[in-house]
Motif scaffolding. Sequence first.
Motif, PDB file in Angstrom:
ATOM      1  N   ASP A  64     -59.753 -57.327 -34.179  1.00  8.82           N
ATOM      2  CA  ASP A  64     -60.009 -58.262 -33.080  1.00  8.82           C
ATOM      3  C   ASP A  64     -61.519 -58.453 -32.965  1.00  8.82           C
ATOM      4  N   GLU A  65     -62.004 -59.569 -33.411  1.00  7.52           N
ATOM      5  CA  GLU A  65     -63.436 -59.883 -33.387  1.00  7.52           C
ATOM      6  C   GLU A  65     -64.254 -58.781 -34.056  1.00  7.52           C
ATOM      7  N   SER A  74     -56.215 -61.650 -27.803  1.00 10.73           N
ATOM      8  CA  SER A  74     -56.303 -60.200 -27.610  1.00 10.73           C
ATOM      9  C   SER A  74     -55.087 -59.673 -26.887  1.00 10.73           C
ATOM     10  N   GLU A  78     -61.157 -55.261 -29.647  1.00  6.27           N
ATOM     11  CA  GLU A  78     -62.202 -56.102 -29.097  1.00  6.27           C
ATOM     12  C   GLU A  78     -63.187 -55.202 -28.358  1.00  6.27           C
TER      13      GLU A  78
END
Lengths: 336, 247, 306, 237, 364
Positions: D162-163, D45, D87
């Motif tokens: 991100d995720e 991240s 994220e």
Amino acid sequence: MQQSSVLPHKWSASFVVNAVLLIALALVPLYARSMADPFVVTLITRILIFAIAALSLNLILGYGGLVSFGHALYLGLGVYCVAILSFHGIDNGWLQLLATLVVCSVVGLLTGSIALRTSGISFIMITLAFAQMFYFLFVSLSQYGGDDGLRLASGSDFSGIILTDPRTLYFSSFLVLCLGLYACHKLVHSRFGIVIRASKSNEQRMKALGYPTYRYRLAIYVISAILCGIAGLLYGNLTQFGSPSYMSWTTSGELIVMVMLGGIGTLFGPLLGALAMILTEEGLKALTEHWMAIFGPLIVLLIIVSRLGIAGILQTIDRRRTSRSRLVTQRKREST
Amino acid sequence: MSLLTVRQLVKRYGGLTATDHFDFDVQAGEIHAIIGPNGAGKSTLITQLAGEIRPDAGQILFNNQDITGERVEQRALRGIARSYQITSVFPEFSALQNVMLTVQAHQGHSFCFWTPTSRQPTLIEPAEHALERVGLKDRMHVPVADMAHGEQRQLELAMVLAGQPRLLLLDEPMAGMSQAESIQMTTLLHSLKGQYGIVLVEHDMDAVFKLADRITVLVYGRSIACGTPEQIRANPDVKAAYLGGDE
Amino acid sequence: MSLTLFVIQSLNGLQLGVLLFLMAAGLTLVFGIMSFVNLAHGSMYMMGAFFAASLYSYTGSFVLAALLLIPAMMALGLAVEWVALRKLYQRDHLDQVLATFGLILFFNEIARIIWGPSPYYMDVPEFLLGAINLFGVRYPAYRFVIIASGLLIALGCYLLIHRTRIGMLIRAGATNRTMVGALGVNIVMLNSLLFALGAVLAGFAGLLAGPIMSVQAGMGEPILILTMVVIVIGGIGSIRGAFYAALIVGVVDTLGRTLLPSLLRSFLERSSADIAGPALASMMIYLLMAVVLAIKPKGLFPVHNS
Amino acid sequence: MTTALLNVRDIHAFYGPSQALFGMNFTVQAGQFVTLLGRNGMGKSTTVKALMGLIQPSRGSIHFDGNEIVGQPSYKVARSGLGLVPEGRQIFPNLSVRENLVATAHNRQSAASPWTLERIYELFPRLSERAGNLGSNLSGGEQQMLAIGRALMTNPRLLILDEATEGLAPLIRTEIWQCLAGLKALGLTIICIDKNLSSLLPLADQHYIVEKGQVVWSGNSTELDAQRTQLQTYLGV
Amino acid sequence: QEPVKIGFIGTLSGPGGALGQDQYDAFMLAIKDGKLGGVPVEVVREDDQLKPDIGVQAATKLLKSEKVDIITGVTFSNVMMAIHKPITDAKVFFIGSNAGPAPIAGKECSPYFFSTSWDNDMLHEAGGQLASDLGYKNMYVMAANYQAGRDAVSGFKRDYTGKVIDEVYTQVNQPDYSAEIAQLQAAEPDAVYVFYPGGMGVNFVKQYRQAGLLGKLPLISVSTIDGSTLPALKSLAVGAITSAPYAPNLDNAQNKQFVEAFVKAYDRQPSMYAAQSYDAANLIASALKKVDGKLDDKEAVLAALKAADFDSVRGAFKFDSNQFPDAPFYRVDVVEGANGAELQAKNPIVIKTRANFAQQCPMK
Ligand SMILES: Nc1ncnc2c1ncn2[C@@H]1O[C@H](COP(=O)(O)OP(=O)(O)OP(=O)(O)O)[C@@H](O)[C@H]1O
Ligand SMILES: Nc1ncnc2c1ncn2[C@@H]1O[C@H](COP(=O)(O)OP(=O)(O)OP(=O)(O)O)[C@@H](O)[C@H]1O
Ligand SMILES: [Mg+2]
Ligand SMILES: [Mg+2]
């Protein structure tokens, strides 16, 4: 609340400054006598009393995260407890003290129990609202001078110790301040104090852990009110006068400024703040009548530079020094 | 006797019924997983069990006592502990102090104004013990703000355990964990099995099927199936509504 | 109280409310939306009034003064934001309180240095001097203008915040500045503009108030306190809340002031009623606020976030 | 090398005194689907934040489409064509679903077939059902969909996720993978961080494994599959 | 010769700052070549910020640190109440040039305190008298809800012979009076009497004018339209009647030279606050001259002060037994003038009934 991470190292800058400060304060009357300037005693007494009031505010503001914009209310109540009793011919200090305790805890309990239902900005405003209500109440109390104020007939008499004498008042204030500092130190590290500080950090989580946070906050609010009331009692004796202007919102604002200037949530912050604020004010006033045009930007500058006011600056010095000394010991170890 | 019983629970948000006459129970020592599509009402259910929001109708019984009207802190003291998806600790304090707070909560009131907590063995010992269990003992004096994310998650768990809870409410405990960490977490939860009743909400099916004794499937606030992992895996309705094809 | 008097008093309440709203709108934008506590908003009001008075006396035209005031206040707002406040957005509210408290001291003193300690002169423009006849009720024309322009600005603010992209971005920035930036919006500039807009609104309130109130150093603080009361009652950050609360406060205050003393006289002794009446009337809005907050801690129209 | 859309060279980054990136290096060619893999806290991240200009690297350079983007404010980076699904979702809680989508929408790269509200709703029908709801009142998964939709509405040339499938139901997750495959087919360049290796393998062209703030392994899916046992320490599979 | 130290306390900052500034400027105007009555003097200035506690601190500083011989000034009653006793108890000569709350004129009077202004009631007794003289039968009375406001109304009623239809108290520093103005219109009085010092006065008069009342419904005011607020009101106030102890056009030699010098030095018209302070300076000058700068013999100085052997800008001036002045009040009209409006003194007002402060005061 970074003071928990910087341990009270024996010769840390904070420690040295605070210790020197206390010793210097203890010696002020001697100095004043030798220099034949008794006004210094009066001025410093005022600082001490405001330091006590700021200390009481710091309890809820710094440790509890409750921004009261009406704390001057309790200062004013303390003053009026002396002034009104003295108006009715009661100059027994113990009785006045008792009255202050009772009045401040009752008012604190009543207003606190409503105010604490809110949080954040609403809390700021509702405390202001209560203070304003009492302000207007005292402005209209004609019998006690209303807006013109009420002169004390005589000082508080604590079994022969009469607070009108400047030196007696000075040492009483100094004693109360020292006791207050010690009690505050004890309090914030006790079970109760930890609960208060943790509630500031994350109230939701405290509830999930099983703490009825409302109760604890109310308790600290009342304790703070009482301490501020005692400062009021002393202040009444210093000015020999009670006036609604003591509980005006500007006074509340000044108390906040003192706490923040000194270092919010630090033990000595309120004292440092009161000292800095009143002395700067006096100094600038001597310089120019437009002193506020300098004082205002000074405040802004301090906020931008240091997050924790004066105490923050001291802590920064300490942190630099400890990291340097750590480096030194590390090198020593490496060389051996 | 079940540890937790939920009867005909209802929660509405405007026109939307997030919890719809929901029945549910957890036995002591059992892991009961709740799965279901996004927006099915799982988190809403957990927050109602924890007491953060009030249901509109229905009953929640804990140990056969009605706790529907109780506040968060009262339920916590009864032994209902909730873990937070976003790490929720007290960053200004040390790890030890964080756990001591939990211990303190369960020792009656905290109206003790004088003695420093750092000199109270009754607080320190159980806290140290809990930290030991999650493997943080040698880090206990470090301020939490300086701790790594993983350590904070461990601390979070230590805090939950120190309160000696009877029922754990876990909402997506594996969220945001890499595979390595999820596997560790699964192992840890497995080791807790049998000691606490656990309500587990999770989208990580590997973990759910490994851990759960029973699984309830929630869709639009209603339970459409409840049974053992095998039964749920085989249930065609669940496949259609939630699991989809094999992943 | 006769009916016409009641109508007039309600109009008076409305007019006070509108003036409060003009202040409250700017404050609540900056306060609720940028999450910035700006006590210096009262100073912007004061500077607006002084600027307006000076511009008016210099140009001799009220309309021209109003037009010139906008860039002046814009510039002042941007300057203040740039010099002192930009670094404080990410800080604690309390830091902001203190810094803007410092600004209050500064501006009051600057105004005193520039315009002197006595109140400053500003007159109602010639063409608005008369009174308007409304269903047999005579009401000063200028106050009608206040009411009308306040309502217009209220509408404008509402549309800006709730119906435009800029408004969405402003609201989005309130909760997550970094994310707005990461999606391609210059949030720094957006915030500066918003701050300047707040300053313009406050300055405009100063302009409108100038001809009916005394323009002097320190005039911002009493109105600031009232304004804070308004936005807290309304729910912080809500333009709609600020609007309703301003009207409620205006009307409650006005009617309280006029009705309460005579009401008390009807069942209290005259002398004590004369003391209690005004005292209660001045506590009125604080009482109102305490009651509202005790029942609805987030104000009448809470803004949903978190 | 000159044709790379994104070129990250020797990025070092700090959070206060603690270093998080120790010389990140990787490249992304136009049209590629690239993954960053690795355990928690390894700096994935942080790399994304450095890309987006949300933190300033202390050293190194990042070239996007040939232009240096280190030192640029994040809004300029975003305008040059990077879209982010961050994220932890980070949708705007006080805006409605619709507003969340349109507030920051733009088409500065003048994409031929830009994303519209309708296309997003088509992709996530659940969002259109809740179009008037405030972001804060969405379930976790709904928020995740919204975050993806919001990023697409900026019509990026490089999409960073991100995720992005965190907290989504398996069914939806499958849909998202399908959708990403579709985006890839449209020629969109994608950087994806996710723990679902098995879903990533068929999609990705290039993998980078991040360990302690630097890339320790790179290769394509077949190589990754082949060396799975050796890479176990990094991936924990 | 050591200069005589004179402390000046006044409200120099904040909304009331203009008043204190007038007092200070006029006082300094009276000092010629650093001398008052031929005796060198040094003035130490203190700002009380309109806060009693700061006033007390300032007084303590002057008394203990600066060790002044004389203190003068004081703008507002609440500050006066707070510092009157500490100063007179210290046996320092105290010449107040504005604030005159009732207690210090009566029971709490002190031989060390002299006033060159008035006691609060007197202002309004003159106002009441004026209203009676003008023949108004029904008056509507308004004041701010604080001590001075309530004193104002009781003072007014003492000398007003007609009927008070209603008395209204408004909040201190209230910005908007439209509600009250509507109310008073509905009551249909012959005239209105108000007491709104400072910014409150500006607000009220502006709004009274805008309601179309000024010139139609007579407005009698006290301490509302004066030298400090007229610049902000200008022509808006034209037509109002006030009762005041002073106006710049008073026809006496002393005043002529005072106004000329003041305008020359400060480029503005002197207010009553300036005039009173100028009188205070000249009172001190007369006493210093008599005792030749020797202040050790307090009795002699007190006697010299009490004699009031100076030319007052207000005309005939002597002290009552409570050492408050027995000096005339005037009807002062606001008329059109050079700067839009100016104050013009008309006939003196003869107050018939006085509050019995002088009787309450033990000094005879
Ligand atoms: N405060 C609220 N007001 C209105 N609707 C709400 C509110 N909170 C939740 N909802 C709605 O209730 C439904 C259930 O939400 P909940 O968060 O319980 O879902 P969930 O099952 O936890 O989903 P996920 O797996 O995606 O986290 C959702 O559709 C959500 O939009
Ligand atoms: N805001 C922050 N302040 C201080 N340290 C941080 C911060 N964010 C991340 N870190 C640290 O930087 C390192 C890299 O974090 P990063 O978030 O980039 O990891 P990641 O690979 O994305 O992990 P995850 O899979 O958990 O998201 C970690 O050690 C983390 O503790
Ligand atoms: Mg959920
Ligand atoms: Mg990450």
